[in-house]
Write an enzyme that holds these catalytic residues in place. Structure first.
Site, PDB file in Angstrom:
ATOM      1  N   HIS A 135     -10.793 -40.799 -56.472  1.00 48.64           N
ATOM      2  CA  HIS A 135     -12.100 -40.030 -57.033  1.00 48.64           C
ATOM      3  C   HIS A 135     -12.965 -40.175 -55.714  1.00 48.64           C
ATOM      4  O   HIS A 135     -13.234 -41.267 -54.932  1.00 48.64           O
ATOM      5  CB  HIS A 135     -12.904 -40.799 -58.039  1.00 48.64           C
ATOM      6  CG  HIS A 135     -13.030 -42.257 -57.978  1.00 48.64           C
ATOM      7  ND1 HIS A 135     -14.167 -42.697 -57.335  1.00 48.64           N
ATOM      8  CD2 HIS A 135     -12.417 -43.404 -58.040  1.00 48.64           C
ATOM      9  CE1 HIS A 135     -14.321 -43.932 -57.141  1.00 48.64           C
ATOM     10  NE2 HIS A 135     -13.173 -44.414 -57.616  1.00 48.64           N
ATOM     11  N   HIS A 144      -4.498 -34.827 -42.423  1.00 45.47           N
ATOM     12  CA  HIS A 144      -3.281 -34.972 -42.845  1.00 45.47           C
ATOM     13  C   HIS A 144      -2.813 -36.479 -43.721  1.00 45.47           C
ATOM     14  O   HIS A 144      -3.166 -37.342 -42.661  1.00 45.47           O
ATOM     15  CB  HIS A 144      -2.092 -34.804 -41.860  1.00 45.47           C
ATOM     16  CG  HIS A 144      -0.706 -34.980 -42.412  1.00 45.47           C
ATOM     17  ND1 HIS A 144       0.555 -34.693 -41.509  1.00 45.47           N
ATOM     18  CD2 HIS A 144      -0.040 -35.148 -43.623  1.00 45.47           C
ATOM     19  CE1 HIS A 144       1.606 -34.754 -42.237  1.00 45.47           C
ATOM     20  NE2 HIS A 144       1.209 -35.149 -43.435  1.00 45.47           N
TER      21      HIS A 144
END
Length: 207
Positions: A135, A144
């Site tokens: 979250h 990446h």
């Protein structure tokens, strides 16, 4: 028929193609700037170079960048955007992505990955196989997150940074731009721009 161009012809491009196939793209073509002798064999043909794709850009309903290198992937994404290619994102059907998360154009969330509520991904981001972005994380363009890496809640990652396979980042940590987090590293403190850290706890890599 839903036709997707993937710029790149290596292993990551084939991972993107596999997820795209599962997500309902029915016609896939890869484009790679290496010489034909270097093109890797696989289920999907390499149809030519990225210039060949650019010459036929209107033939494809979408385009994604199948290149692992962050700088090169982001540059190709911006080139595609400049040519007016459709803004495409990809979420593997086995991934879990909150409807309250934001996934930027050109980003891919691959098999068994998780992106949780109010996470924000920039453009051309990879959340690779079984990685988790919890979250309120914020990932800049070209980031990446490698297979099996885990970002706890509220982590910030700057543009073009690479989170290595199996790395763990503690909640609330800020990682700068162009940083590298080594495989299996446990990041407990902020990481400045351009720094490579390794180990548990993660420390600057001494060269």
């Amino acid at each position: 028929m839903r036709s997707l161009a993937i710029l790149g012809g290596g292993g990551h491009a084939r991972s993107v193609a596999s997820s795209a196939e599962r997500a309902g793209w029915t016609s896939l073509a890869l484009f790679d700037d290496r010489s034909p002798e270097a093109w890797e064999r696989g289920p999907w043909p390499v149809s030519g170079s990225t210039d060949d794709w650019a010459a036929a850009v209107e033939a494809y309903q979408g385009v994604l960048i199948g290149v692992g290198d962050n700088v090169a992937r982001l540059a190709l994404h911006l080139r595609a955007s400049g040519l007016g290619a459709p803004a495409t994102t990809l979420i593997d059907p086995s991934a879990s992505v909150s409807r309250h998360a934001h996934i930027g154009a050109g980003s891919v969330v691959l098999a068994a990955a998780c992106v949780n509520v109010q996470a924000q991904l920039g453009q051309a981001v990879i959340v690779n196989t079984a990685a988790t972005v919890d979250h309120d994380c914020r990932l800049g363009d070209g980031v990446h997150v490698s297979p099996g890496a885990n970002l706890a809640g509220g982590v910030v990652v700057g543009a073009r940074s690479w989170i290595g396979i199996g790395a763990v980042v503690r909640q609330g940590v800020a990682i700068g731009c162009d940083a590298v987090i080594g495989a299996g590293a446990v990041v407990l403190a902020d990481v400045p721009d351009g720094l490579t850290v390794v180990g548990n706890p993660a420390r600057k890599l001494e060269r």
